[in-house]
Design a protein around this motif. Structure first.
Motif, PDB file in Angstrom:
ATOM      1  N   ASP A  63       0.812  10.130  -1.366  1.00  0.00           N
ATOM      2  CA  ASP A  63       2.038   9.744  -1.818  1.00  0.00           C
ATOM      3  C   ASP A  63       2.204   7.978  -1.226  1.00  0.00           C
ATOM      4  O   ASP A  63       2.470   7.230  -2.034  1.00  0.00           O
ATOM      5  N   ASP A  64       1.596   7.682  -0.040  1.00  0.00           N
ATOM      6  CA  ASP A  64       1.564   6.273   0.357  1.00  0.00           C
ATOM      7  C   ASP A  64       0.709   5.405  -0.617  1.00  0.00           C
ATOM      8  O   ASP A  64       0.888   4.288  -0.773  1.00  0.00           O
ATOM      9  N   MET A  65      -0.531   6.102  -1.204  1.00  0.00           N
ATOM     10  CA  MET A  65      -1.296   5.357  -1.988  1.00  0.00           C
ATOM     11  C   MET A  65      -0.566   5.244  -3.305  1.00  0.00           C
ATOM     12  O   MET A  65      -0.711   3.641  -3.974  1.00  0.00           O
ATOM     13  N   ALA A  66       0.144   5.801  -3.624  1.00  0.00           N
ATOM     14  CA  ALA A  66       1.094   5.627  -5.041  1.00  0.00           C
ATOM     15  C   ALA A  66       2.083   4.415  -4.954  1.00  0.00           C
ATOM     16  O   ALA A  66       2.528   3.612  -5.565  1.00  0.00           O
ATOM     17  N   SER A 106      10.896   9.404   6.409  1.00  0.00           N
ATOM     18  CA  SER A 106      11.121   8.500   5.422  1.00  0.00           C
ATOM     19  C   SER A 106      10.939   7.215   6.390  1.00  0.00           C
ATOM     20  O   SER A 106      10.375   6.174   6.085  1.00  0.00           O
ATOM     21  N   ARG A 107      11.893   7.233   7.591  1.00  0.00           N
ATOM     22  CA  ARG A 107      11.356   6.124   8.472  1.00  0.00           C
ATOM     23  C   ARG A 107      10.173   5.692   9.107  1.00  0.00           C
ATOM     24  O   ARG A 107       9.609   4.626   8.734  1.00  0.00           O
ATOM     25  N   LYS A 108       9.265   6.733   9.461  1.00  0.00           N
ATOM     26  CA  LYS A 108       7.992   6.602   9.640  1.00  0.00           C
ATOM     27  C   LYS A 108       7.067   6.360   8.148  1.00  0.00           C
ATOM     28  O   LYS A 108       6.160   5.363   8.717  1.00  0.00           O
ATOM     29  N   ARG A 109       7.449   6.512   7.112  1.00  0.00           N
ATOM     30  CA  ARG A 109       6.694   6.295   5.921  1.00  0.00           C
ATOM     31  C   ARG A 109       6.809   4.686   5.749  1.00  0.00           C
ATOM     32  O   ARG A 109       6.092   3.894   5.535  1.00  0.00           O
ATOM     33  N   ARG A 110       8.099   4.018   5.965  1.00  0.00           N
ATOM     34  CA  ARG A 110       8.439   2.608   5.854  1.00  0.00           C
ATOM     35  C   ARG A 110       7.628   1.870   6.823  1.00  0.00           C
ATOM     36  O   ARG A 110       7.122   0.953   6.601  1.00  0.00           O
ATOM     37  N   GLU A 111       7.415   2.469   8.165  1.00  0.00           N
ATOM     38  CA  GLU A 111       6.758   1.633   9.293  1.00  0.00           C
ATOM     39  C   GLU A 111       4.835   1.940   8.611  1.00  0.00           C
ATOM     40  O   GLU A 111       4.633   0.585   8.773  1.00  0.00           O
ATOM     41  N   ASN A 112       4.860   2.599   8.318  1.00  0.00           N
ATOM     42  CA  ASN A 112       3.304   2.894   7.691  1.00  0.00           C
ATOM     43  C   ASN A 112       3.202   1.872   6.666  1.00  0.00           C
ATOM     44  O   ASN A 112       2.119   0.959   6.731  1.00  0.00           O
ATOM     45  N   LEU A 113       3.975   1.718   5.483  1.00  0.00           N
ATOM     46  CA  LEU A 113       3.806   0.789   4.625  1.00  0.00           C
ATOM     47  C   LEU A 113       3.749  -0.397   4.945  1.00  0.00           C
ATOM     48  O   LEU A 113       3.094  -1.458   4.559  1.00  0.00           O
ATOM     49  N   ARG A 142      12.965  -1.275  -1.582  1.00  0.00           N
ATOM     50  CA  ARG A 142      13.115  -0.718  -3.000  1.00  0.00           C
ATOM     51  C   ARG A 142      12.931   0.960  -2.695  1.00  0.00           C
ATOM     52  O   ARG A 142      13.373   1.593  -3.765  1.00  0.00           O
ATOM     53  N   LEU A 143      12.380   1.158  -1.561  1.00  0.00           N
ATOM     54  CA  LEU A 143      11.888   2.733  -1.712  1.00  0.00           C
ATOM     55  C   LEU A 143      13.262   3.694  -1.458  1.00  0.00           C
ATOM     56  O   LEU A 143      13.947   3.367  -0.518  1.00  0.00           O
ATOM     57  N   HIS A 144      13.273   4.534  -2.144  1.00  0.00           N
ATOM     58  CA  HIS A 144      14.370   5.567  -2.016  1.00  0.00           C
ATOM     59  C   HIS A 144      13.868   6.812  -1.092  1.00  0.00           C
ATOM     60  O   HIS A 144      13.080   7.459  -1.735  1.00  0.00           O
ATOM     61  N   GLY A 145      14.525   6.869  -0.149  1.00  0.00           N
ATOM     62  CA  GLY A 145      14.020   8.251   0.887  1.00  0.00           C
ATOM     63  C   GLY A 145      14.971   8.313   1.935  1.00  0.00           C
ATOM     64  O   GLY A 145      15.056   7.059   2.613  1.00  0.00           O
TER      65      GLY A 145
END
Length: 326
Positions: A240-243, A264-271, A283-286
């Motif tokens: 997912d994060d690769m995309a 979703s919060r963790k994903r934003r931190e990882n990005l 811009r991410l919807h999550g």
């Protein structure tokens, strides 16, 4: 432009190439509550066969009657204007609600070269403007932008045509199957990327086209534009994060990823740690989708597509998204 419009133009091209006469009707203006918006089209063949719709009601019947009773002739003007629903009585007769009024161009299609070129350019994912001179019937095609809209000044009609909206799904799991099926009904071109071969089984070609490669490669390879939505649904951050790293810096009008509010919060931190800018991450919807109390895959798919369609249509989403993924 949706597939209904494309089918009208494809039929116009096919009929003209077969030597049949064709009249193309286009809604250019509406007043009150009209059934179809400006730009809606209907093509009428010389034997009375029609494709498309300009009202969904009795207007279509009257257009066919115009052919059979001689109001449409082969030697008439190349383009003329027709108005329905000027009076309350006529509006009721033609099924126009609330006294609506509908104005159409009646255009005799001669050389179909412009139709072929327009379709080719749409297939190449271009947005095209078509200028129709009412007096001469001359058609000129030119590039158009995503914010351009139909315009008509009484002398020239400029209609905007573009490719179908696209939805790229990262992941071919169960949820993606529901999303793909619903998206097709909403006239999206569905693309799927999943390097995990174990998930490919059971997908039928008509449900979507697989894009080979890794997710980031797929985002680049489809030449993502303003008419593309991308949703990561594998629930595997490695995919997912690769995309997302590529998609969030693209022109896609919607980028979302499956996950709960915590994930979703963790994903934003990882990005952010991976170097993605704050503006791109915003811009991410999550979590994805509108809050409809969804739990099953089908309900989650429904909430996701409701959000995508709302954004596509320019609707401001005031509702706080609290969708929790399963």
């Amino acid at each position: 432009m949706d597939s209904a419009d494309l089918n009208v133009l494809r039929s116009v091209l096919e009929w003209r190439r077969a030597g049949q006469r064709v009249v193309l009707f286009t809604v250019v203006q509406t007043w009150g509550t009209a059934p179809r918006a400006p730009g809606a089209m209907l093509a009428l063949r010389d034997d009375g066969v029609v494709i498309g719709s300009v009202s969904g009601g009795c207007v279509e019947d009257d257009l066919i009657a115009r052919l059979h009773d001689g109001r449409i002739t082969a030697d008439g003007p190349p383009v003329q204007l027709i108005t329905y629903g000027v009076t309350q009585e006529e509006a009721a007769r033609f099924g126009l609600p609330c006294g609506g009024t509908l104005r159409l161009t009646e255009e005799r299609v001669g050389d179909p070269a412009w139709v072929a070129e327009l379709l080719d350019r749409c297939e190449n994912h271009e947005i095209v403007g078509r200028e129709l001179n009412i007096a001469s019937g001359e058609v000129i095609l030119s590039p158009a932008g995503k914010t351009d809209t139909l315009s008509f000044d009484g002398q020239t009609l400029r209609a905007i045509y573009g490719p179908r909206w696209r939805l790229l799904l990262i992941g071919a799991g169960q949820l993606s199957r529901y999303v793909a099926e619903m998206a097709r009904l909403l006239d999206f071109e569905v693309l799927i990327c999943d390097p995990r071969t174990e998930f490919v089984y059971g997908w039928e070609e008509q449900h979507g086209r697989f894009v080979p490669g890794m997710p980031d490669e797929a985002v680049l390879n489809i030449q993502t534009d303003e008419r593309t939505a991308i949703v990561a649904l594998t629930h595997d951050p490695r995919l997912d994060d690769m995309a997302l790293l590529t998609a969030l810096d693209s022109k896609a009008f919607y980028v979302g990823a499956l996950g709960s509010r915590v994930n979703s919060r963790k994903r934003r931190e990882n990005l952010a740690e991976l170097g993605l800018s704050e503006a791109a991450i915003a811009r991410l919807h999550g979590p994805i989708g509108l809050h409809i109390g969804s739990h099953s895959p089908a309900e989650i798919a429904l909430s996701l597509l409701a959000e995508i369609v709302a954004i596509k249509n320019g609707v401001e989403l005031k509702q706080k998204k609290t969708v929790e993924s399963v």
